[in-house]
Design a protein around this motif. Structure first.
Motif, PDB file in Angstrom:
ATOM      1  N   ILE A  98       5.721   1.368 -11.935  1.00 27.57           N
ATOM      2  CA  ILE A  98       5.872   0.673 -10.653  1.00 27.57           C
ATOM      3  C   ILE A  98       6.170   1.668  -9.537  1.00 27.57           C
ATOM      4  CG2 ILE A  98       7.329  -0.954  -9.368  1.00 27.57           C
ATOM      5  CD1 ILE A  98       7.611  -2.528 -12.014  1.00 27.57           C
ATOM      6  N   LYS A  99       7.013   2.671  -9.821  1.00 29.13           N
ATOM      7  CA  LYS A  99       7.288   3.713  -8.835  1.00 29.13           C
ATOM      8  C   LYS A  99       6.005   4.453  -8.464  1.00 29.13           C
ATOM      9  CE  LYS A  99      10.766   6.312  -8.592  1.00 29.13           C
ATOM     10  NZ  LYS A  99      11.812   7.345  -8.819  1.00 29.13           N
ATOM     11  N   GLN A 100       5.181   4.762  -9.456  1.00 30.93           N
ATOM     12  CA  GLN A 100       3.902   5.429  -9.222  1.00 30.93           C
ATOM     13  C   GLN A 100       3.007   4.576  -8.319  1.00 30.93           C
ATOM     14  OE1 GLN A 100       1.478   5.425 -12.722  1.00 30.93           O
ATOM     15  NE2 GLN A 100       0.085   6.993 -11.994  1.00 30.93           N
ATOM     16  N   THR A 101       2.941   3.281  -8.595  1.00 29.01           N
ATOM     17  CA  THR A 101       2.129   2.374  -7.785  1.00 29.01           C
ATOM     18  C   THR A 101       2.649   2.304  -6.356  1.00 29.01           C
ATOM     19  OG1 THR A 101       1.803   1.049  -9.790  1.00 29.01           O
ATOM     20  CG2 THR A 101       1.150   0.052  -7.704  1.00 29.01           C
ATOM     21  N   ASN A 102       3.965   2.248  -6.215  1.00 34.38           N
ATOM     22  CA  ASN A 102       4.583   2.205  -4.895  1.00 34.38           C
ATOM     23  C   ASN A 102       4.249   3.461  -4.089  1.00 34.38           C
ATOM     24  OD1 ASN A 102       6.257   0.899  -2.944  1.00 34.38           O
ATOM     25  ND2 ASN A 102       7.944   2.264  -3.488  1.00 34.38           N
ATOM     26  N   ASP A 103       4.255   4.610  -4.761  1.00 31.62           N
ATOM     27  CA  ASP A 103       3.901   5.871  -4.090  1.00 31.62           C
ATOM     28  C   ASP A 103       2.463   5.835  -3.588  1.00 31.62           C
ATOM     29  OD1 ASP A 103       6.412   6.911  -4.546  1.00 31.62           O
ATOM     30  OD2 ASP A 103       5.823   8.054  -6.326  1.00 31.62           O
ATOM     31  N   MET A 104       1.565   5.254  -4.376  1.00 32.90           N
ATOM     32  CA  MET A 104       0.163   5.165  -3.963  1.00 32.90           C
ATOM     33  C   MET A 104       0.005   4.294  -2.729  1.00 32.90           C
ATOM     34  SD  MET A 104      -1.754   4.716  -7.643  1.00 32.90           S
ATOM     35  CE  MET A 104      -3.342   4.476  -6.870  1.00 32.90           C
ATOM     36  N   VAL A 105       0.702   3.152  -2.725  1.00 35.64           N
ATOM     37  CA  VAL A 105       0.601   2.236  -1.592  1.00 35.64           C
ATOM     38  C   VAL A 105       1.208   2.869  -0.340  1.00 35.64           C
ATOM     39  CG1 VAL A 105       1.362   0.014  -0.672  1.00 35.64           C
ATOM     40  CG2 VAL A 105       0.539   0.174  -3.036  1.00 35.64           C
ATOM     41  N   ASN A 106       2.384   3.467  -0.487  1.00 32.90           N
ATOM     42  CA  ASN A 106       3.062   4.063   0.665  1.00 32.90           C
ATOM     43  C   ASN A 106       2.304   5.251   1.241  1.00 32.90           C
ATOM     44  OD1 ASN A 106       5.168   2.236   0.586  1.00 32.90           O
ATOM     45  ND2 ASN A 106       6.476   3.525  -0.687  1.00 32.90           N
ATOM     46  N   ALA A 107       1.527   5.935   0.403  1.00 30.54           N
ATOM     47  CA  ALA A 107       0.748   7.079   0.870  1.00 30.54           C
ATOM     48  C   ALA A 107      -0.572   6.668   1.519  1.00 30.54           C
ATOM     49  CB  ALA A 107       0.467   8.018  -0.303  1.00 30.54           C
ATOM     50  N   ASN A 108      -0.855   5.350   1.538  1.00 36.04           N
ATOM     51  CA  ASN A 108      -2.127   4.847   2.099  1.00 36.04           C
ATOM     52  C   ASN A 108      -3.333   5.524   1.453  1.00 36.04           C
ATOM     53  OD1 ASN A 108      -1.080   2.997   4.050  1.00 36.04           O
ATOM     54  ND2 ASN A 108      -0.503   4.735   5.328  1.00 36.04           N
ATOM     55  N   MET A 109      -3.225   5.781   0.161  1.00 37.48           N
ATOM     56  CA  MET A 109      -4.275   6.527  -0.510  1.00 37.48           C
ATOM     57  C   MET A 109      -5.611   5.797  -0.508  1.00 37.48           C
ATOM     58  SD  MET A 109      -4.436   8.036  -4.359  1.00 37.48           S
ATOM     59  CE  MET A 109      -5.556   6.767  -4.931  1.00 37.48           C
ATOM     60  N   VAL A 110      -5.575   4.503  -0.811  1.00 34.87           N
ATOM     61  CA  VAL A 110      -6.832   3.751  -0.865  1.00 34.87           C
ATOM     62  C   VAL A 110      -7.497   3.669   0.505  1.00 34.87           C
ATOM     63  CG1 VAL A 110      -7.865   1.489  -1.334  1.00 34.87           C
ATOM     64  CG2 VAL A 110      -6.224   2.474  -2.945  1.00 34.87           C
ATOM     65  N   PRO A 111      -6.772   3.343   1.594  1.00 29.35           N
ATOM     66  CA  PRO A 111      -7.412   3.372   2.914  1.00 29.35           C
ATOM     67  C   PRO A 111      -8.015   4.731   3.267  1.00 29.35           C
ATOM     68  CG  PRO A 111      -5.357   2.170   3.045  1.00 29.35           C
ATOM     69  CD  PRO A 111      -5.402   2.788   1.686  1.00 29.35           C
ATOM     70  N   ASN A 112      -7.340   5.817   2.855  1.00 26.27           N
ATOM     71  CA  ASN A 112      -7.885   7.155   3.110  1.00 26.27           C
ATOM     72  C   ASN A 112      -9.196   7.363   2.369  1.00 26.27           C
ATOM     73  OD1 ASN A 112      -5.720   7.856   4.723  1.00 26.27           O
ATOM     74  ND2 ASN A 112      -4.592   8.888   3.103  1.00 26.27           N
ATOM     75  N   ILE A 113      -9.250   6.907   1.121  1.00 25.30           N
ATOM     76  CA  ILE A 113     -10.477   7.035   0.335  1.00 25.30           C
ATOM     77  C   ILE A 113     -11.589   6.177   0.930  1.00 25.30           C
ATOM     78  CG2 ILE A 113     -11.515   6.544  -1.909  1.00 25.30           C
ATOM     79  CD1 ILE A 113      -8.849   7.301  -3.187  1.00 25.30           C
ATOM     80  N   VAL A 114     -11.245   4.966   1.357  1.00 24.68           N
ATOM     81  CA  VAL A 114     -12.230   4.074   1.992  1.00 24.68           C
ATOM     82  C   VAL A 114     -12.832   4.749   3.216  1.00 24.68           C
ATOM     83  CG1 VAL A 114     -12.521   1.917   3.256  1.00 24.68           C
ATOM     84  CG2 VAL A 114     -11.204   1.931   1.133  1.00 24.68           C
ATOM     85  N   ASP A 115     -11.993   5.318   4.073  1.00 20.80           N
ATOM     86  CA  ASP A 115     -12.475   5.986   5.283  1.00 20.80           C
ATOM     87  C   ASP A 115     -13.399   7.144   4.929  1.00 20.80           C
ATOM     88  OD1 ASP A 115     -11.033   4.271   6.859  1.00 20.80           O
ATOM     89  OD2 ASP A 115      -9.360   5.641   7.180  1.00 20.80           O
ATOM     90  N   TYR A 116     -12.999   7.924   3.927  1.00 22.13           N
ATOM     91  CA  TYR A 116     -13.793   9.099   3.544  1.00 22.13           C
ATOM     92  C   TYR A 116     -15.184   8.691   3.077  1.00 22.13           C
ATOM     93  CZ  TYR A 116     -15.447  13.100   0.830  1.00 22.13           C
ATOM     94  OH  TYR A 116     -16.213  14.128   0.333  1.00 22.13           O
ATOM     95  N   PHE A 117     -15.249   7.736   2.160  1.00 16.87           N
ATOM     96  CA  PHE A 117     -16.542   7.373   1.587  1.00 16.87           C
ATOM     97  C   PHE A 117     -17.401   6.568   2.563  1.00 16.87           C
ATOM     98  CE2 PHE A 117     -14.609   8.696  -2.388  1.00 16.87           C
ATOM     99  CZ  PHE A 117     -15.675   9.314  -3.005  1.00 16.87           C
ATOM    100  N   GLU A 118     -16.785   5.838   3.474  1.00 18.37           N
ATOM    101  CA  GLU A 118     -17.566   5.162   4.504  1.00 18.37           C
ATOM    102  C   GLU A 118     -18.245   6.181   5.408  1.00 18.37           C
ATOM    103  OE1 GLU A 118     -15.074   2.420   6.555  1.00 18.37           O
ATOM    104  OE2 GLU A 118     -15.405   0.789   5.108  1.00 18.37           O
ATOM    105  N   LYS A 119     -17.536   7.228   5.758  1.00 20.91           N
ATOM    106  CA  LYS A 119     -18.105   8.292   6.595  1.00 20.91           C
ATOM    107  C   LYS A 119     -19.227   9.004   5.851  1.00 20.91           C
ATOM    108  CE  LYS A 119     -13.882   9.119   9.253  1.00 20.91           C
ATOM    109  NZ  LYS A 119     -12.734  10.037   9.500  1.00 20.91           N
ATOM    110  N   GLU A 120     -19.004   9.282   4.556  1.00 17.05           N
ATOM    111  CA  GLU A 120     -20.034   9.962   3.776  1.00 17.05           C
ATOM    112  C   GLU A 120     -21.270   9.096   3.609  1.00 17.05           C
ATOM    113  OE1 GLU A 120     -19.982  13.200   2.464  1.00 17.05           O
ATOM    114  OE2 GLU A 120     -18.344  13.256   3.921  1.00 17.05           O
ATOM    115  N   THR A 121     -21.060   7.776   3.445  1.00 17.34           N
ATOM    116  CA  THR A 121     -22.197   6.867   3.323  1.00 17.34           C
ATOM    117  C   THR A 121     -22.975   6.795   4.621  1.00 17.34           C
ATOM    118  OG1 THR A 121     -20.974   5.512   1.716  1.00 17.34           O
ATOM    119  CG2 THR A 121     -22.859   4.489   2.780  1.00 17.34           C
ATOM    120  N   ASP A 122     -22.277   6.772   5.753  1.00 21.26           N
ATOM    121  CA  ASP A 122     -22.928   6.743   7.056  1.00 21.26           C
ATOM    122  C   ASP A 122     -23.742   8.007   7.285  1.00 21.26           C
ATOM    123  OD1 ASP A 122     -21.851   4.283   7.582  1.00 21.26           O
ATOM    124  OD2 ASP A 122     -20.153   5.054   8.746  1.00 21.26           O
ATOM    125  N   LYS A 123     -23.220   9.174   6.848  1.00 22.04           N
ATOM    126  CA  LYS A 123     -23.952  10.433   6.997  1.00 22.04           C
ATOM    127  C   LYS A 123     -25.259  10.390   6.218  1.00 22.04           C
ATOM    128  CE  LYS A 123     -19.928  13.491   7.537  1.00 22.04           C
ATOM    129  NZ  LYS A 123     -19.148  14.589   6.878  1.00 22.04           N
TER     130      LYS A 123
END
Length: 336
Positions: free
Chosen positions: A308-333
């Motif tokens: 649960i601590k590991q999951t909380n760290d992932m959410v607090n780090a906004n990791m998934v939104p960062n990955i979404v932004d990265y791959f959306e930009k790469e897909t657009d390119k």
């Protein structure tokens, strides 16, 4: 963080799940939990429902269920309801100790892939033998077959995880292979090697042989799911086998062996804890629109607490939104 918990998944559910959740809640009162499962059975072990809500259901997915079929037919199962709540935005992440294949299916078919990700991968955490560190292996079993571009995506996903959750400034990325030389491996690993080598955003350290998996040469090691899962189970099986052999040698070695074991007991316990520490957390399905985290089916409260601590760290780090932004930009390119 708002966490959806499959309270009925695992060998010791719901007791171990409830105990782990309460410990995590007591440690961090900012986390909101929703437990999905049999309310009567859950409340048998729940001492305090502060920050803990329960969504009752009698239906659950067990280890014998066929994963995809179970997700599609058992709409009211605790795991499915938890995954649906994440898709609907009611919760930020999902955690379960239940059927691994079903949880992966829930991540893919209920929560959904991130745009630009071909195949999400399952990431496991293993100890490094030379120090107190860990290494992440990705893919550890979500996909039996992979193309070179999939391995490259695993490296990108692992790189984000290591930077945002493990706080490693420049993660070392390795490619699991049958030799350290660049020309080693099959066509897939050879092509993946070049993709990783040519990506300036990745600190690629080359091929990693399986005997160096726990050496600390890499922070993230990428592999196809078939090989990764086989290696992961080989490591786990070897560790269990060695401890069993050691125990048998002590028990059959007479008084001298037993006295020696008694003197070495603290060191042996430390070694066992290193190989099977609950602090390593769970396996993470990377590449879907929210954190999907799987703890071992035999997890006790302590392991669940750290997951649960590991999951909380992932959410607090906004990791998934960062990955979404990265791959959306790469897909657009690519499209432009």
């Amino acid at each position: 963080m708002k966490l959806a918990v499959d309270a009925m998944g695992g060998d010791f559910a719901p007791q171990s799940v409830v105990e782990g959740v309460e410990r995590a809640r007591n440690d961090d009162n900012t986390i909101q939990f929703t437990l999905y499962g049999d309310e009567k059975r859950i409340r048998e072990f729940l001492n305090d429902d502060t920050n803990i809500a329960i969504v009752h259901t009698d239906e659950e997915i067990d280890g014998n269920d066929e994963p995809v079929k179970a997700i599609r037919s058992k709409k009211n199962a605790s795991m499915v309801l938890a995954a649906q709540s994440v898709k609907d935005g009611e919760n930020d992440a999902i955690f379960s100790c239940g059927n691994t294949g079903a949880l992966l299916a829930a991540g893919l078919f209920v929560i959904g892939r991130i745009k630009g990700i071909s195949r999400p991968g399952l990431m496991a955490t293993l100890p490094v033998m030379s120090n107190d560190g860990t290494v992440n292996l990705l893919d550890a079993g979500a996909n039996a077959e992979s193309k070179p571009e999939h391995l490259h995506q695993y490296a990108v996903l692992g790189n984000y995880y290591a930077k945002n959750v493990r706080h490693i400034e420049k993660p070392k990325i390795g490619l699991l292979n049958n030799g350290s030389e660049p020309h080693k491996g099959n066509k897939v690993t050879q092509e993946a090697y070049q993709l990783l080598l040519n990506d300036p955003e990745i600190n690629f350290v080359g091929n990693i042989e399986s005997n160096d998996l726990l050496s600390g040469k890499a922070d993230i090691i990428v592999s196809d799911g078939f090989t990764g899962n086989a290696v992961l189970k080989s490591v786990e099986g070897t560790a269990l086998g060695m401890f069993s052999l050691l125990k048998n040698a002590i028990m059959s070695g007479g008084l001298r062996a037993k006295i020696g074991a008694l003197l070495l007991k603290p060191s042996l316990k430390q070694l066992k804890n290193k190989m099977d520490s609950p602090k390593y957390g769970g396996a993470v399905l990377l590449g879907v629109k929210a954190p999907v985290v799987k703890a071992h089916g035999s997890s006790k409260a302590e392991s669940i607490y750290y997951t649960i601590k590991q999951t909380n760290d992932m959410v607090n780090a906004n990791m998934v939104p960062n990955i979404v932004d990265y791959f959306e930009k790469e897909t657009d390119k690519t499209q432009n």
